[in-house]
Design a protein around this motif. Structure first.
Motif, PDB file in Angstrom:
ATOM      1  N   THR A  53       0.868  -1.168   0.000  1.00  0.00           N
ATOM      2  CA  THR A  53       0.000   0.000   0.000  1.00  0.00           C
ATOM      3  C   THR A  53       0.906   1.219   0.000  1.00  0.00           C
ATOM      4  O   THR A  53       1.862   1.291   0.777  1.00  0.00           O
ATOM      5  CB  THR A  53      -0.922   0.023   1.229  1.00  0.00           C
ATOM      6  OG1 THR A  53      -1.800  -1.111   1.165  1.00  0.00           O
ATOM      7  CG2 THR A  53      -1.754   1.295   1.281  1.00  0.00           C
ATOM      8  N   ILE A  54       0.625   2.166  -0.918  1.00  0.00           N
ATOM      9  CA  ILE A  54       1.514   3.319  -1.105  1.00  0.00           C
ATOM     10  C   ILE A  54       0.734   4.612  -0.918  1.00  0.00           C
ATOM     11  O   ILE A  54      -0.358   4.779  -1.469  1.00  0.00           O
ATOM     12  CB  ILE A  54       2.150   3.294  -2.514  1.00  0.00           C
ATOM     13  CG1 ILE A  54       2.897   1.972  -2.732  1.00  0.00           C
ATOM     14  CG2 ILE A  54       3.089   4.471  -2.706  1.00  0.00           C
ATOM     15  CD1 ILE A  54       3.439   1.802  -4.129  1.00  0.00           C
ATOM     16  N   LYS A  55       1.318   5.500  -0.136  1.00  0.00           N
ATOM     17  CA  LYS A  55       0.711   6.808   0.084  1.00  0.00           C
ATOM     18  C   LYS A  55       1.689   7.920  -0.260  1.00  0.00           C
ATOM     19  O   LYS A  55       2.897   7.773  -0.082  1.00  0.00           O
ATOM     20  CB  LYS A  55       0.276   6.955   1.551  1.00  0.00           C
ATOM     21  CG  LYS A  55      -0.869   6.032   1.957  1.00  0.00           C
ATOM     22  CD  LYS A  55      -1.302   6.294   3.394  1.00  0.00           C
ATOM     23  CE  LYS A  55      -2.478   5.422   3.784  1.00  0.00           C
ATOM     24  NZ  LYS A  55      -2.943   5.695   5.159  1.00  0.00           N
ATOM     25  N   LYS A  56       1.139   9.024  -0.761  1.00  0.00           N
ATOM     26  CA  LYS A  56       1.934  10.224  -1.017  1.00  0.00           C
ATOM     27  C   LYS A  56       1.240  11.360  -0.291  1.00  0.00           C
ATOM     28  O   LYS A  56       0.135  11.770  -0.665  1.00  0.00           O
ATOM     29  CB  LYS A  56       2.042  10.522  -2.514  1.00  0.00           C
ATOM     30  CG  LYS A  56       2.996  11.670  -2.819  1.00  0.00           C
ATOM     31  CD  LYS A  56       3.146  11.878  -4.321  1.00  0.00           C
ATOM     32  CE  LYS A  56       4.178  12.972  -4.600  1.00  0.00           C
ATOM     33  NZ  LYS A  56       4.328  13.231  -6.052  1.00  0.00           N
ATOM     34  N   GLY A  57       1.888  11.842   0.778  1.00  0.00           N
ATOM     35  CA  GLY A  57       1.198  12.787   1.641  1.00  0.00           C
ATOM     36  C   GLY A  57       0.072  12.034   2.339  1.00  0.00           C
ATOM     37  O   GLY A  57       0.262  10.943   2.861  1.00  0.00           O
ATOM     38  N   GLY A  58      -1.131  12.548   2.292  1.00  0.00           N
ATOM     39  CA  GLY A  58      -2.272  11.847   2.887  1.00  0.00           C
ATOM     40  C   GLY A  58      -3.084  11.073   1.882  1.00  0.00           C
ATOM     41  O   GLY A  58      -4.121  10.502   2.224  1.00  0.00           O
ATOM     42  N   LYS A  59      -2.603  11.022   0.632  1.00  0.00           N
ATOM     43  CA  LYS A  59      -3.365  10.363  -0.431  1.00  0.00           C
ATOM     44  C   LYS A  59      -2.828   8.965  -0.712  1.00  0.00           C
ATOM     45  O   LYS A  59      -1.636   8.766  -0.883  1.00  0.00           O
ATOM     46  CB  LYS A  59      -3.287  11.217  -1.704  1.00  0.00           C
ATOM     47  CG  LYS A  59      -4.094  10.649  -2.865  1.00  0.00           C
ATOM     48  CD  LYS A  59      -3.984  11.543  -4.095  1.00  0.00           C
ATOM     49  CE  LYS A  59      -4.769  10.956  -5.268  1.00  0.00           C
ATOM     50  NZ  LYS A  59      -4.629  11.801  -6.492  1.00  0.00           N
ATOM     51  N   THR A  60      -3.736   7.983  -0.766  1.00  0.00           N
ATOM     52  CA  THR A  60      -3.347   6.611  -1.102  1.00  0.00           C
ATOM     53  C   THR A  60      -3.315   6.466  -2.614  1.00  0.00           C
ATOM     54  O   THR A  60      -4.330   6.682  -3.301  1.00  0.00           O
ATOM     55  CB  THR A  60      -4.345   5.598  -0.511  1.00  0.00           C
ATOM     56  OG1 THR A  60      -4.354   5.724   0.925  1.00  0.00           O
ATOM     57  CG2 THR A  60      -3.949   4.176  -0.879  1.00  0.00           C
ATOM     58  N   VAL A  61      -2.150   6.111  -3.153  1.00  0.00           N
ATOM     59  CA  VAL A  61      -2.015   5.983  -4.608  1.00  0.00           C
ATOM     60  C   VAL A  61      -2.046   4.524  -5.061  1.00  0.00           C
ATOM     61  O   VAL A  61      -2.200   4.237  -6.247  1.00  0.00           O
ATOM     62  CB  VAL A  61      -0.716   6.660  -5.092  1.00  0.00           C
ATOM     63  CG1 VAL A  61      -0.756   8.150  -4.829  1.00  0.00           C
ATOM     64  CG2 VAL A  61       0.511   6.046  -4.430  1.00  0.00           C
ATOM     65  N   ALA A  62      -1.895   3.576  -4.125  1.00  0.00           N
ATOM     66  CA  ALA A  62      -1.997   2.155  -4.447  1.00  0.00           C
ATOM     67  C   ALA A  62      -2.390   1.409  -3.179  1.00  0.00           C
ATOM     68  O   ALA A  62      -1.870   1.690  -2.099  1.00  0.00           O
ATOM     69  CB  ALA A  62      -0.681   1.612  -4.988  1.00  0.00           C
ATOM     70  N   SER A  63      -3.325   0.476  -3.291  1.00  0.00           N
ATOM     71  CA  SER A  63      -3.797  -0.266  -2.128  1.00  0.00           C
ATOM     72  C   SER A  63      -3.759  -1.758  -2.418  1.00  0.00           C
ATOM     73  O   SER A  63      -4.362  -2.223  -3.391  1.00  0.00           O
ATOM     74  CB  SER A  63      -5.219   0.167  -1.762  1.00  0.00           C
ATOM     75  OG  SER A  63      -5.701  -0.561  -0.659  1.00  0.00           O
ATOM     76  N   LYS A  64      -3.015  -2.516  -1.611  1.00  0.00           N
ATOM     77  CA  LYS A  64      -2.879  -3.974  -1.752  1.00  0.00           C
ATOM     78  C   LYS A  64      -2.543  -4.355  -3.195  1.00  0.00           C
ATOM     79  O   LYS A  64      -3.111  -5.291  -3.763  1.00  0.00           O
ATOM     80  CB  LYS A  64      -4.156  -4.666  -1.301  1.00  0.00           C
ATOM     81  CG  LYS A  64      -4.468  -4.451   0.179  1.00  0.00           C
ATOM     82  CD  LYS A  64      -5.743  -5.155   0.593  1.00  0.00           C
ATOM     83  CE  LYS A  64      -6.028  -4.936   2.079  1.00  0.00           C
ATOM     84  NZ  LYS A  64      -7.275  -5.607   2.518  1.00  0.00           N
ATOM     85  N   ALA A  65      -1.601  -3.613  -3.758  1.00  0.00           N
ATOM     86  CA  ALA A  65      -1.222  -3.819  -5.159  1.00  0.00           C
ATOM     87  C   ALA A  65       0.036  -4.674  -5.258  1.00  0.00           C
ATOM     88  O   ALA A  65       0.890  -4.657  -4.372  1.00  0.00           O
ATOM     89  CB  ALA A  65      -0.984  -2.474  -5.839  1.00  0.00           C
ATOM     90  N   LYS A  66       0.161  -5.423  -6.354  1.00  0.00           N
ATOM     91  CA  LYS A  66       1.342  -6.250  -6.593  1.00  0.00           C
ATOM     92  C   LYS A  66       2.444  -5.446  -7.275  1.00  0.00           C
ATOM     93  O   LYS A  66       3.615  -5.824  -7.257  1.00  0.00           O
ATOM     94  CB  LYS A  66       0.975  -7.457  -7.448  1.00  0.00           C
ATOM     95  CG  LYS A  66       0.041  -8.435  -6.751  1.00  0.00           C
ATOM     96  CD  LYS A  66      -0.251  -9.629  -7.643  1.00  0.00           C
ATOM     97  CE  LYS A  66      -1.164 -10.628  -6.937  1.00  0.00           C
ATOM     98  NZ  LYS A  66      -1.466 -11.795  -7.802  1.00  0.00           N
ATOM     99  N   SER A  67       2.069  -4.318  -7.905  1.00  0.00           N
ATOM    100  CA  SER A  67       3.039  -3.419  -8.540  1.00  0.00           C
ATOM    101  C   SER A  67       2.402  -2.049  -8.674  1.00  0.00           C
ATOM    102  O   SER A  67       1.184  -1.900  -8.548  1.00  0.00           O
ATOM    103  CB  SER A  67       3.472  -3.947  -9.913  1.00  0.00           C
ATOM    104  OG  SER A  67       2.375  -3.949 -10.811  1.00  0.00           O
ATOM    105  N   ALA A  68       3.243  -1.029  -8.930  1.00  0.00           N
ATOM    106  CA  ALA A  68       2.733   0.327  -9.101  1.00  0.00           C
ATOM    107  C   ALA A  68       3.695   1.134  -9.953  1.00  0.00           C
ATOM    108  O   ALA A  68       4.910   0.911  -9.917  1.00  0.00           O
ATOM    109  CB  ALA A  68       2.540   0.995  -7.748  1.00  0.00           C
ATOM    110  N   SER A  69       3.166   2.082 -10.720  1.00  0.00           N
ATOM    111  CA  SER A  69       3.977   3.002 -11.520  1.00  0.00           C
ATOM    112  C   SER A  69       3.971   4.357 -10.815  1.00  0.00           C
ATOM    113  O   SER A  69       2.901   4.953 -10.632  1.00  0.00           O
ATOM    114  CB  SER A  69       3.420   3.133 -12.937  1.00  0.00           C
ATOM    115  OG  SER A  69       3.590   1.926 -13.649  1.00  0.00           O
TER     116      SER A  69
END
Length: 300
Positions: free
Chosen positions: A86-102
């Motif tokens: 799970t990836i966040k930038k500031g207070g915003k979640t940009v990916a949740s329970k993801a196997k990969s992300a760009s």
């Protein structure tokens, strides 16, 4: 009689053998080899576990993005069930329970979660443990390959030029191909794609151009990217010095009418009696500048 003779001969033969020193060694048994017990090597065991590693900071082209995946390492008899983040930038979640992300350039908070099982093997059959879970949080920076910064204003020495160069930073891992400046003054182009430029005092338009590559593998590179940035630049004029060296003749440079005789420590103004006959080692803008430099006025 015959018997006595035979016994005498036998006795003589025995004495002869003893006198000659001959001896017969008693028979001995052959030595038996010694057997040394060698201990069997100890069995090696590898700990069965899962380790969540730190995701390496990637480098991206300007405006580009990088694909990231969880960093998982298995050892021993371990099987991975799932790995997501799970990836966040500031207070915003940009990916949740993801196997990969760009991800584009920036700073992110990443939490990786992995589930797994360990097992043992007996008679070729695996026996699994209950499902286990591991998590790890990290800060991940996605770095822009290059950044063009503003060239700072400079001051050109009086009557001379100031040299400017591209102001560029390159992220670790990126490869700089070239950097250059193009300079215009008004509508006139003074310099085109040069690594440096010497400029007089004035106002200019400067375009910095950078060419670079980003890594696509351990020893492979992307195509060459090009980026540029435009800015206004002012080159300031340095203050006019109050003293300059003499020309080696009887005349001082324009703007420096006061002659200084270094040998006598006397300065001469144009109206002085010895002015035309003095070959100055130094020339000054004013009599006050000459006095400040330690000279005294001529008495005539």
């Amino acid at each position: 009689m015959k018997t006595l003779v035979m016994r005498w001969c036998a006795s003589v033969a025995a004495v002869s053998l003893l006198m000659g020193g001959a001896a017969v060694a008693p028979a001995t048994a052959a030595p038996q080899p010694t057997t040394v017990a060698v201990p069997a090597p100890a069995a090696t065991t590898t700990s069965s576990k899962l380790t969540i590693g730190t995701i390496a900071s990637p480098v991206v082209a300007i405006g580009g993005s990088a694909k990231v995946t969880p960093s998982i390492k298995l050892s021993g008899q371990t099987e991975l069930s799932s790995a997501t983040f799970t990836i966040k930038k500031g207070g915003k979640t940009v990916a949740s329970k993801a196997k990969s992300a760009s991800l584009k350039a920036g700073t992110y908070a990443v939490t990786t979660t992995a589930t797994y099982r360990t097992y043992t093997v007996k008679d070729g059959k695996k026996t699994y443990s209950a499902t286990k879970k591991s998590t790890k949080s990290q800060t991940l920076k996605v770095r822009t390959a290059v950044a063009i910064k503003k060239i700072a204003s400079k001051t050109a020495p009086y009557g001379k030029k100031a040299t400017i160069k591209p102001n560029v930073t390159v992220s670790k891992g990126a490869k700089l191909v070239s950097k250059s400046v193009t300079v215009k003054k008004g509508s006139k182009t003074l310099v085109t794609n040069k690594s440096a430029a010497a400029l007089k005092a004035g106002k200019y338009s400067v375009t910095t151009t950078v060419k670079y590559k980003i890594p696509t593998g351990k020893s492979s590179w992307s195509k060459t990217y090009t980026t540029s940035a435009k800015q206004s630049l002012t080159i300031k004029a340095g203050a006019k010095p109050s003293r300059v060296a003499g020309t080696g003749s009887f005349n001082c440079p324009k703007g420096y009418p006061v002659k200084g005789n270094a040998n006598s420590g006397i300065y001469h103004v144009p109206s002085g009696a010895y002015y035309s006959r003095t070959k100055p080692e130094e020339c000054f803008t004013t009599a006050a500048a000459a006095k400040k430099a330690g000279y005294r006025a001529s008495k005539r």
